[in-house]
Scaffold this motif. Structure first.
Motif, mmCIF file in Angstrom:
data_model
loop_
_atom_site.group_PDB
_atom_site.id
_atom_site.type_symbol
_atom_site.label_atom_id
_atom_site.label_comp_id
_atom_site.label_asym_id
_atom_site.label_seq_id
_atom_site.Cartn_x
_atom_site.Cartn_y
_atom_site.Cartn_z
ATOM 1 N N ARG A 1 -19.597 74.915 63.198
ATOM 2 C CA ARG A 1 -19.939 75.426 61.892
ATOM 3 C C ARG A 1 -18.849 75.313 60.765
ATOM 4 N NH1 ARG A 1 -24.625 78.309 61.526
ATOM 5 N NH2 ARG A 1 -25.783 78.809 63.540
ATOM 6 N N LYS A 2 -17.661 75.621 61.360
ATOM 7 C CA LYS A 2 -16.399 75.561 60.351
ATOM 8 C C LYS A 2 -16.302 73.965 60.028
ATOM 9 C CE LYS A 2 -11.531 76.540 60.004
ATOM 10 N NZ LYS A 2 -10.442 77.265 60.924
ATOM 11 N N TYR A 3 -16.460 73.155 60.892
ATOM 12 C CA TYR A 3 -16.121 71.708 60.689
ATOM 13 C C TYR A 3 -17.226 71.221 59.688
ATOM 14 C CZ TYR A 3 -14.624 66.947 61.832
ATOM 15 O OH TYR A 3 -14.204 65.576 61.701
ATOM 16 N N THR B 1 1.137 57.512 54.748
ATOM 17 C CA THR B 1 1.145 58.865 55.050
ATOM 18 C C THR B 1 0.128 59.411 53.759
ATOM 19 O OG1 THR B 1 3.507 58.862 56.177
ATOM 20 C CG2 THR B 1 2.536 60.889 55.067
ATOM 21 N N ILE B 2 -0.895 60.059 54.275
ATOM 22 C CA ILE B 2 -1.741 60.779 53.465
ATOM 23 C C ILE B 2 -1.717 62.215 53.144
ATOM 24 C CG2 ILE B 2 -4.201 60.577 52.653
ATOM 25 C CD1 ILE B 2 -3.116 57.965 52.953
ATOM 26 N N VAL B 3 -2.095 62.720 52.318
ATOM 27 C CA VAL B 3 -2.068 64.365 51.877
ATOM 28 C C VAL B 3 -3.183 64.539 51.203
ATOM 29 C CG1 VAL B 3 -0.946 66.261 50.754
ATOM 30 C CG2 VAL B 3 0.527 64.396 52.083
ATOM 31 N N PHE B 4 -4.225 65.481 51.781
ATOM 32 C CA PHE B 4 -5.214 65.771 51.261
ATOM 33 C C PHE B 4 -4.815 67.462 50.557
ATOM 34 C CE2 PHE B 4 -6.731 63.238 54.459
ATOM 35 C CZ PHE B 4 -7.707 62.184 53.792
ATOM 36 N N THR B 5 -5.497 67.500 49.284
ATOM 37 C CA THR B 5 -5.308 68.796 48.686
ATOM 38 C C THR B 5 -6.643 68.935 47.752
ATOM 39 O OG1 THR B 5 -3.904 70.003 47.053
ATOM 40 C CG2 THR B 5 -4.245 67.518 46.639
ATOM 41 N N GLY B 6 -6.739 70.417 47.449
ATOM 42 C CA GLY B 6 -7.871 70.738 46.502
ATOM 43 C C GLY B 6 -9.000 70.755 47.761
ATOM 44 N N THR B 7 -10.399 70.764 46.969
ATOM 45 C CA THR B 7 -11.600 70.946 47.655
ATOM 46 C C THR B 7 -12.028 69.404 47.584
ATOM 47 O OG1 THR B 7 -11.811 73.234 46.782
ATOM 48 C CG2 THR B 7 -13.922 72.106 47.589
ATOM 49 N N MET C 1 -17.222 65.825 52.443
ATOM 50 C CA MET C 1 -16.665 66.195 53.646
ATOM 51 C C MET C 1 -15.708 67.197 53.857
ATOM 52 S SD MET C 1 -14.115 62.604 54.559
ATOM 53 C CE MET C 1 -15.624 61.503 54.220
ATOM 54 N N THR C 2 -15.837 67.672 54.942
ATOM 55 C CA THR C 2 -14.727 68.858 55.434
ATOM 56 C C THR C 2 -13.194 68.265 55.287
ATOM 57 O OG1 THR C 2 -14.785 68.923 57.606
ATOM 58 C CG2 THR C 2 -16.378 70.442 56.209
ATOM 59 N N ARG C 3 -12.186 69.184 55.330
ATOM 60 C CA ARG C 3 -10.851 68.715 55.317
ATOM 61 C C ARG C 3 -10.666 68.060 56.882
ATOM 62 N NH1 ARG C 3 -6.207 70.662 52.736
ATOM 63 N NH2 ARG C 3 -7.710 71.167 50.943
ATOM 64 N N ALA C 4 -11.209 68.751 57.654
ATOM 65 C CA ALA C 4 -11.090 68.228 59.027
ATOM 66 C C ALA C 4 -11.632 66.884 59.287
ATOM 67 C CB ALA C 4 -11.540 69.191 59.923
ATOM 68 N N GLU C 5 -12.966 66.709 58.651
ATOM 69 C CA GLU C 5 -13.314 65.401 58.791
ATOM 70 C C GLU C 5 -12.650 64.321 57.927
ATOM 71 O OE1 GLU C 5 -17.874 64.947 58.480
ATOM 72 O OE2 GLU C 5 -17.615 66.701 57.409
ATOM 73 N N ALA C 6 -12.071 64.581 57.012
ATOM 74 C CA ALA C 6 -11.218 63.693 56.253
ATOM 75 C C ALA C 6 -9.911 63.449 57.216
ATOM 76 C CB ALA C 6 -10.897 64.114 54.800
ATOM 77 N N LYS C 7 -9.413 64.399 57.623
ATOM 78 C CA LYS C 7 -8.076 63.985 58.392
ATOM 79 C C LYS C 7 -8.312 63.103 59.540
ATOM 80 C CE LYS C 7 -4.465 66.630 60.923
ATOM 81 N NZ LYS C 7 -4.929 66.053 62.284
ATOM 82 N N ALA D 1 -6.722 64.262 46.010
ATOM 83 C CA ALA D 1 -6.772 65.351 45.406
ATOM 84 C C ALA D 1 -8.369 65.711 44.842
ATOM 85 C CB ALA D 1 -5.812 65.615 44.076
ATOM 86 N N GLY D 2 -8.651 66.862 45.373
ATOM 87 C CA GLY D 2 -10.078 67.551 44.940
ATOM 88 C C GLY D 2 -9.837 68.519 43.998
ATOM 89 N N PRO D 3 -10.958 69.219 43.457
ATOM 90 C CA PRO D 3 -10.839 70.259 42.562
ATOM 91 C C PRO D 3 -10.285 71.297 42.926
ATOM 92 C CG PRO D 3 -13.260 69.288 42.625
ATOM 93 C CD PRO D 3 -12.308 68.704 43.513
ATOM 94 N N GLY D 4 -9.426 71.919 42.149
ATOM 95 C CA GLY D 4 -8.401 72.858 42.477
ATOM 96 C C GLY D 4 -7.190 72.665 43.169
ATOM 97 N N ALA D 5 -6.848 71.340 42.939
ATOM 98 C CA ALA D 5 -5.414 70.887 43.381
ATOM 99 C C ALA D 5 -4.333 71.485 42.681
ATOM 100 C CB ALA D 5 -5.432 69.289 43.647
ATOM 101 N N GLY D 6 -3.460 71.988 43.316
ATOM 102 C CA GLY D 6 -2.376 72.825 42.996
ATOM 103 C C GLY D 6 -0.918 72.188 43.085
#
Length: 715
Positions: A123-125, A646-652, A656-662, A685-690
């Motif tokens: 469910r979390k994924y 080397t990739i960094v995911f940030t924001g929403t 897909m979920t962050r786990a799927e993207a990774k 970067a998705g919405p809310g990236a800080g």
């Protein structure tokens, strides 16, 4: 009594009785090395040789402890860890088949709480709330041999075993002899790979063993061994004589979808004419899964075939695709294993076996007893602490009850040959039973047997003067994962050692010159068989670096570790020079060795010590002088737009979920980092990236949104 034969249980280890939470890093490294070696040996025995040496329960415990230690000490985890692998190397004699879609193994669950954990992870994924509808299928886990059947335009064109997951053995002609496997399908997709399990019923197994016994041939230990051995016969006529069956439970490549759900897809397979398990059912959550588990467990004894658990799968195939796979297992499925079966019997004797590293391993000789349908007479006793009723720290186990000859003991197994002693019934202990005195000298050579601080095992100090160690090292040297010399098995090694023809590996390569005439005169040998053996030996004068390192039999260096070392040093010359100049705990060569991911201080100490012991080093040099050692061929990088980046995911992320993207990025050859630095190649970067987005701007790192990321990787 003692024996130099095959060990009857798990290999004794460094800190097997220390809780994972109490291990320090050095102890963890030693445990990882021990467990890796044991799991790899068990994999080869089970998948490649169809001759398991430890029980399912013991194997599961080894692999689970390894995974727990790797999770607590991720810096020690090797990329070649057996927790990231499927199956084992292929047997010789069959053509190889590369699976179009990889065949995976399943993660295991043992406790009820793990079902809830599995549901929560899924469910979390998928970013589903706890009240969102999510159904699963539950089906018996058949204890047999995995098989993939490829149909083209409805015609069976190929059958292959799972092998290592990527490559299997071509057993097409053998599979055609199995009645449950259709030769033609009506209404199926143009291309369809049907996957399932080859097994043997209890009744058929009993009748087969009766025939084997009447014919004076070897009987089988259990239905799984019989099924696997029957399917992997080089002569299909032998397979045809064996009563094999097949349950279909899944599929690989398919030119068009079978259905939208797992349950309906299995229904399609049944329509095509395959046998599917009638106990398969739909479940709407952990409680329903547990109810299915209990129902199937209650029926287990009356099914007429062996099962060792229940498999749960996410029912929606679209969600299965989103969940995808870890390195070796799918995220959308798990196997809930049954507890081991138990029996009571008399302990008749305790024998000591001496292994290739000098470990003194106690083996229980039992009054024969049937456990789970198999008659067993041997069990592992692990080490002297286990016999005495304590763990490595001196804490009581089994309520402090020791094990004595004459005791009434409880043993358990879960589908294989060698069980464990679990408990003792003190009310039935003979009055004259004496506490067992563990030997302080080697029963084979009389050398002192010492137990080092922190080690759970007592070891013979005799080295190669100890016949047990010498023979076991030679057996290891010719084993399948090492030099794999055709026609030179363990019994031949023992016979040639006893005659004084071979005492170290180098002697194998001079066997023909020094003892060829004598060999030809032995019973069972002749001109042709001797010539075949010497030709097979000559073929192994050229050997890959990783196989040579593994074959040396250095303590703590297993098959995976040997590959790591070979990949890092590349050539024998570089490896040998580094081990020669390295000093334990100091210097650049030591630092480089211990910086290899998966090589800790314990393994490094064992390696360096081996190359600095005069007798052992001389033996290695004599061997290598007769060989051509192949250097490592470097594999090319994964081909994708993000391979090596080397990739960094940030924001929403919204698609897909962050786990799927990774997981997707790593599958494409990228490295996913948790923070932005000068070494970062790309930030998604998705919405809310800080703060990460600001740091990327400051460093001038390229930054894209989720839509651009999906376009870059192809959707």
């Amino acid at each position: 009594m003692s024996s130099v034969g095959k060990s009857a249980g798990s290999v004794s280890g460094a800190f097997p009785d220390v809780a994972v939470k109490d291990l320090d890093e050095d102890q963890a490294g030693a445990e990882i090395a021990r467990l890796t070696e044991e799991v790899e040996a068990a994999d080869r025995a089970y998948h490649t040789l169809d001759a398991p040496e430890i029980s399912d329960a013991e194997y599961d415990a080894l692999k689970r402890r390894l995974a727990e230690i790797e999770a607590r000490f991720p810096q020690l985890k090797s990329p070649e860890s057996p927790t990231e692998k499927v199956g084992a190397p292929l047997a010789e004699g069959f053509a190889k088949v590369r699976h179009e879609v990889r065949m995976f193994s399943l993660a295991n669950a043992f406790e009820t709480e793990e079902l809830t954990d599995f549901d929560e992870r899924v469910r979390k994924y998928l970013n589903l709330g706890k009240d969102a509808a999510l159904t699963y299928t539950a089906e018996p886990k058949i204890d047999g041999l995995s098989l993939s059947l490829r149909y083209e335009r409805g015609r069976l064109v190929q059958a292959a075993t799972r092998g290592d997951g990527e490559t299997g053995e071509n057993v097409t002609e053998n599979a055609r002899t199995i009645g449950d496997i259709p030769h033609h399908l009506s209404g199926a997709p143009d291309v369809l790979e049907v996957r399932g399990e080859v097994y043997m019923s209890h009744a058929d197994f009993g009748r087969l063993n009766e025939r084997q016994e009447k014919a004076g041939e070897k009987t089988f230990a259990n239905p799984r061994n019989a099924a696997a051995g029957s399917l992997r016969q080089l002569d299909p006529r032998i397979t045809a004589e064996r009563p094999l069956r097949f349950f279909a439970y899944g599929w690989g490549a398919a030119s068009e979808p079978l259905a939208e759900t797992q349950f309906d897809a299995i229904g399609r397979l049944a329509e095509f004419g395959f046998s599917t398990n009638p106990l398969t059912r739909l479940c709407d959550g952990p409680d329903a899964l547990l109810d299915a588990y209990r129902t199937i467990e209650q029926k287990r004894a009356t099914l007429g075939y062996d099962i060792d658990g229940v498999v749960y799968k996410v029912n929606d195939l679209g969600l299965q695709r989103r969940l995808g796979f870890r390195t070796a297992t799918p995220r959308w499925a798990i196997a809930h294993k049954f507890p081991a079966e138990l029996a009571w019997t008399r302990l008749e004797a305790i024998d000591i076996q001496v292994g290739r590293t000098g470990a003194l391993s106690p083996v229980a000789r039992l009054s024969p007893v049937t456990v789970g349908g198999v008659v067993v007479s041997n069990a592992t006793l692990h080490n002297e602490d286990y016999i005495a009723g304590r763990d490595a720290k001196g804490n009581p186990i089994r309520d402090g009850k020791d094990i004595r000859v004459g005791d009434w003991v409880q043993v358990y197994r879960a589908g294989d040959v060698i069980p464990k002693v679990a408990d003792v019934d003190l009310s039935k202990r003979p009055e004259d039973a004496e506490p067992y005195e563990f030997p302080k000298t080697c029963p084979e050579c009389g050398s002192e047997a010492i137990r080092e601080d922190g080690d759970a095992v007592r070891r013979c100090t005799g080295g190669m003067i100890c016949p047990a160690q010498a023979v076991e090292k030679l057996k290891h040297f010719v084993s399948r994962a090492a030099f794999d010399i055709e026609g030179l098995g363990g019994k031949h090694v023992e016979a040639f050692y006893e005659k004084g023809w071979i005492s170290e590996p180098a002697d194998i390569f001079t066997l023909g010159d020094n003892h060829g005439d004598e060999l030809r005169q032995l019973e069972g040998w002749g001109e042709k068989s001797a010539a075949n053996l010497f030709a097979a030996i000559d073929m192994r004068r050229r050997i890959p670096l990783n196989r040579l390192i593994f074959a040396l039999g250095i303590r703590h260096v297993g098959e995976s570790s040997a590959s790591l070392l070979a990949n890092d040093y590349g050539t024998w010359e570089a490896f040998e020079a580094a081990m020669t100049s390295a000093r334990i705990g100091e210097g650049d060569d030591w630092k480089r060795l211990t910086n290899i991911n998966g090589v800790g201080d314990v393994m490094a100490t064992s390696l360096v010590t081996a190359f600095h012991q005069e007798a052992e080093r001389a033996s290695i040099d004599r061997l290598v002088s007769m060989l051509e050692v192949e250097p490592v061929v470097r594999r090319g990088p994964v081909e994708s737009p993000v391979a090596g980046k080397t990739i960094v995911f940030t924001g929403t992320l919204e698609k897909m979920t962050r786990a799927e993207a990774k997981a997707r990025a790593e599958a494409l050859g990228a490295k996913v980092a948790g923070s932005v630095s000068a070494r970062t190649d790309l930030v998604v970067a998705g919405p809310g990236a800080g703060s990460k987005a600001k740091e990327a701007e400051r460093l001038g790192v390229e930054m894209i949104d989720e839509e651009a990321w999906l376009a870059l990787i192809g959707g």
